[in-house]
Motif scaffolding. Structure first.
Motif, PDB file in Angstrom:
ATOM      1  N   GLU A   1      34.915  -5.466  25.384  1.00 11.91           N
ATOM      2  CA  GLU A   1      36.133  -5.087  24.687  1.00 11.91           C
ATOM      3  C   GLU A   1      36.611  -6.263  23.837  1.00 11.91           C
ATOM      4  N   THR A   2      36.882  -5.993  22.572  1.00 14.70           N
ATOM      5  CA  THR A   2      37.349  -7.064  21.686  1.00 14.70           C
ATOM      6  C   THR A   2      38.742  -6.798  21.141  1.00 14.70           C
ATOM      7  N   LYS A   3      39.182  -5.569  21.147  1.00 12.54           N
ATOM      8  CA  LYS A   3      40.508  -5.221  20.651  1.00 12.54           C
ATOM      9  C   LYS A   3      41.468  -5.065  21.822  1.00 12.54           C
ATOM     10  N   ASP A   4      42.717  -5.455  21.590  1.00 12.56           N
ATOM     11  CA  ASP A   4      43.710  -5.388  22.657  1.00 12.56           C
ATOM     12  C   ASP A   4      43.864  -3.977  23.211  1.00 12.56           C
ATOM     13  N   VAL A   5      43.879  -2.973  22.344  1.00 19.68           N
ATOM     14  CA  VAL A   5      44.053  -1.593  22.819  1.00 19.68           C
ATOM     15  C   VAL A   5      42.844  -1.144  23.641  1.00 19.68           C
ATOM     16  N   ASP A   6      41.647  -1.638  23.304  1.00 21.47           N
ATOM     17  CA  ASP A   6      40.457  -1.310  24.089  1.00 21.47           C
ATOM     18  C   ASP A   6      40.539  -1.930  25.481  1.00 21.47           C
ATOM     19  N   MET A   7      41.117  -3.122  25.553  1.00 20.44           N
ATOM     20  CA  MET A   7      41.307  -3.764  26.858  1.00 20.44           C
ATOM     21  C   MET A   7      42.277  -2.958  27.718  1.00 20.44           C
ATOM     22  N   VAL A   8      43.373  -2.511  27.104  1.00 20.11           N
ATOM     23  CA  VAL A   8      44.356  -1.712  27.846  1.00 20.11           C
ATOM     24  C   VAL A   8      43.713  -0.416  28.326  1.00 20.11           C
ATOM     25  N   LYS A   9      42.958   0.234  27.466  1.00 22.31           N
ATOM     26  CA  LYS A   9      42.295   1.484  27.862  1.00 22.31           C
ATOM     27  C   LYS A   9      41.285   1.244  28.984  1.00 22.31           C
ATOM     28  N   ALA A  10      40.587   0.114  28.928  1.00 25.79           N
ATOM     29  CA  ALA A  10      39.629  -0.205  29.990  1.00 25.79           C
ATOM     30  C   ALA A  10      40.347  -0.398  31.324  1.00 25.79           C
ATOM     31  N   VAL A  11      41.500  -1.056  31.296  1.00 21.05           N
ATOM     32  CA  VAL A  11      42.270  -1.248  32.536  1.00 21.05           C
ATOM     33  C   VAL A  11      42.741   0.108  33.065  1.00 21.05           C
ATOM     34  N   ILE A  12      43.210   0.969  32.181  1.00 18.41           N
ATOM     35  CA  ILE A  12      43.639   2.310  32.604  1.00 18.41           C
ATOM     36  C   ILE A  12      42.478   3.033  33.280  1.00 18.41           C
ATOM     37  N   ASP A  13      41.315   3.023  32.635  1.00 18.44           N
ATOM     38  CA  ASP A  13      40.142   3.701  33.209  1.00 18.44           C
ATOM     39  C   ASP A  13      39.765   3.102  34.567  1.00 18.44           C
ATOM     40  N   ASP A  14      39.810   1.772  34.666  1.00 15.23           N
ATOM     41  CA  ASP A  14      39.489   1.120  35.939  1.00 15.23           C
ATOM     42  C   ASP A  14      40.505   1.470  37.019  1.00 15.23           C
ATOM     43  N   PHE A  15      41.770   1.497  36.648  1.00  8.16           N
ATOM     44  CA  PHE A  15      42.809   1.840  37.629  1.00  8.16           C
ATOM     45  C   PHE A  15      42.676   3.293  38.079  1.00  8.16           C
ATOM     46  N   ILE A  16      42.265   4.173  37.184  1.00  6.41           N
ATOM     47  CA  ILE A  16      42.013   5.567  37.577  1.00  6.41           C
ATOM     48  C   ILE A  16      40.841   5.625  38.556  1.00  6.41           C
ATOM     49  N   LEU A  17      39.771   4.932  38.230  1.00 10.91           N
ATOM     50  CA  LEU A  17      38.595   4.893  39.105  1.00 10.91           C
ATOM     51  C   LEU A  17      38.971   4.341  40.481  1.00 10.91           C
ATOM     52  N   LEU A  18      39.735   3.262  40.487  1.00 11.97           N
ATOM     53  CA  LEU A  18      40.162   2.657  41.744  1.00 11.97           C
ATOM     54  C   LEU A  18      41.081   3.582  42.528  1.00 11.97           C
ATOM     55  N   THR A  19      42.022   4.220  41.835  1.00 11.96           N
ATOM     56  CA  THR A  19      42.939   5.159  42.497  1.00 11.96           C
ATOM     57  C   THR A  19      42.160   6.278  43.170  1.00 11.96           C
ATOM     58  N   ASN A  20      41.186   6.821  42.465  1.00  9.53           N
ATOM     59  CA  ASN A  20      40.386   7.902  43.042  1.00  9.53           C
ATOM     60  C   ASN A  20      39.595   7.419  44.262  1.00  9.53           C
ATOM     61  N   GLY A  21      39.055   6.202  44.197  1.00  9.93           N
ATOM     62  CA  GLY A  21      38.340   5.639  45.348  1.00  9.93           C
ATOM     63  C   GLY A  21      39.261   5.384  46.529  1.00  9.93           C
ATOM     64  N   LEU A  22      40.447   4.868  46.251  1.00 10.94           N
ATOM     65  CA  LEU A  22      41.415   4.641  47.330  1.00 10.94           C
ATOM     66  C   LEU A  22      41.835   5.958  47.971  1.00 10.94           C
ATOM     67  N   ASN A  23      41.993   6.987  47.146  1.00  9.43           N
ATOM     68  CA  ASN A  23      42.359   8.308  47.681  1.00  9.43           C
ATOM     69  C   ASN A  23      41.260   8.868  48.595  1.00  9.43           C
ATOM     70  N   GLU A  24      40.003   8.623  48.249  1.00 14.77           N
ATOM     71  CA  GLU A  24      38.904   9.069  49.112  1.00 14.77           C
ATOM     72  C   GLU A  24      38.969   8.367  50.467  1.00 14.77           C
ATOM     73  N   THR A  25      39.218   7.074  50.447  1.00 18.85           N
ATOM     74  CA  THR A  25      39.339   6.319  51.697  1.00 18.85           C
ATOM     75  C   THR A  25      40.573   6.758  52.464  1.00 18.85           C
ATOM     76  N   LEU A  26      41.629   7.033  51.759  1.00 17.40           N
ATOM     77  CA  LEU A  26      42.871   7.522  52.368  1.00 17.40           C
ATOM     78  C   LEU A  26      42.630   8.823  53.129  1.00 17.40           C
ATOM     79  N   GLU A  27      41.865   9.723  52.547  1.00 18.54           N
ATOM     80  CA  GLU A  27      41.535  10.982  53.224  1.00 18.54           C
ATOM     81  C   GLU A  27      40.783  10.714  54.532  1.00 18.54           C
TER      82      GLU A  27
END
Length: 153
Positions: free
Chosen positions: A85-111
């Protein structure tokens, strides 16, 4: 408990890779939003550091062995390393995608924790999911995009 421990180790690995990715973004962000995002990425890597420590300590407290090397993290994680990622908005979008991925993984463990009657693990993960959902919303607003719907409730 071994399945919960395995899932928690994957969650730990995801947090750890996100931690380093956020450092990368903190150091390399450029553009008109530099000051805001430089500070935000620092806030987020501090959040990731606290969160990964909580997960590692939970693994230890239930008799497990937390992953603790980059080799282990990279073999367990679903998160891609940063760097492209070289653009600031691409970095923000990457963090959003990672946080979604992490949230979904945490929810699986939570179950799994709920099914096993492991209320302390479920409580920890619920708090982390709640914080991640707030960050996803705030980052989406910063990037001017709709809040992604890929997050499992």
């Amino acid at each position: 408990m071994p399945k919960i421990q395995n899932n928690l180790n994957q969650n730990l690995a995801d947090w750890s890779v996100i931690y380093f990715k956020l450092h990368h973004f903190h150091w390399y962000v450029k553009g008109p939003h530099f000051q805001t995002l430089h500070l935000k990425f620092e806030e987020l890597y501090d959040f990731a550091a606290l969160s990964l420590d909580e997960v590692a300590e939970r693994i230890l407290s239930i008799g497990g062995k937390p992953a603790s090397t980059m080799k282990e993290y990279l073999s367990l994680t679903k998160v891609k390393e940063g760097g492209d990622e070289t653009k600031d908005v691409d970095m923000v979008k990457a963090v959003i995608d990672d946080f979604i991925l992490l949230t979904n993984g945490l929810n699986e463990t939570l179950e799994l924790a709920d099914e096993a009657g492991d209320a302390p693990t479920a409580d920890l993960l619920t708090k982390q999911v709640e914080a991640l959902q707030k960050h996803i919303w705030m980052l989406s607003a910063t990037a001017g995009i709709n809040v992604p719907t890929k997050v499992k409730a």
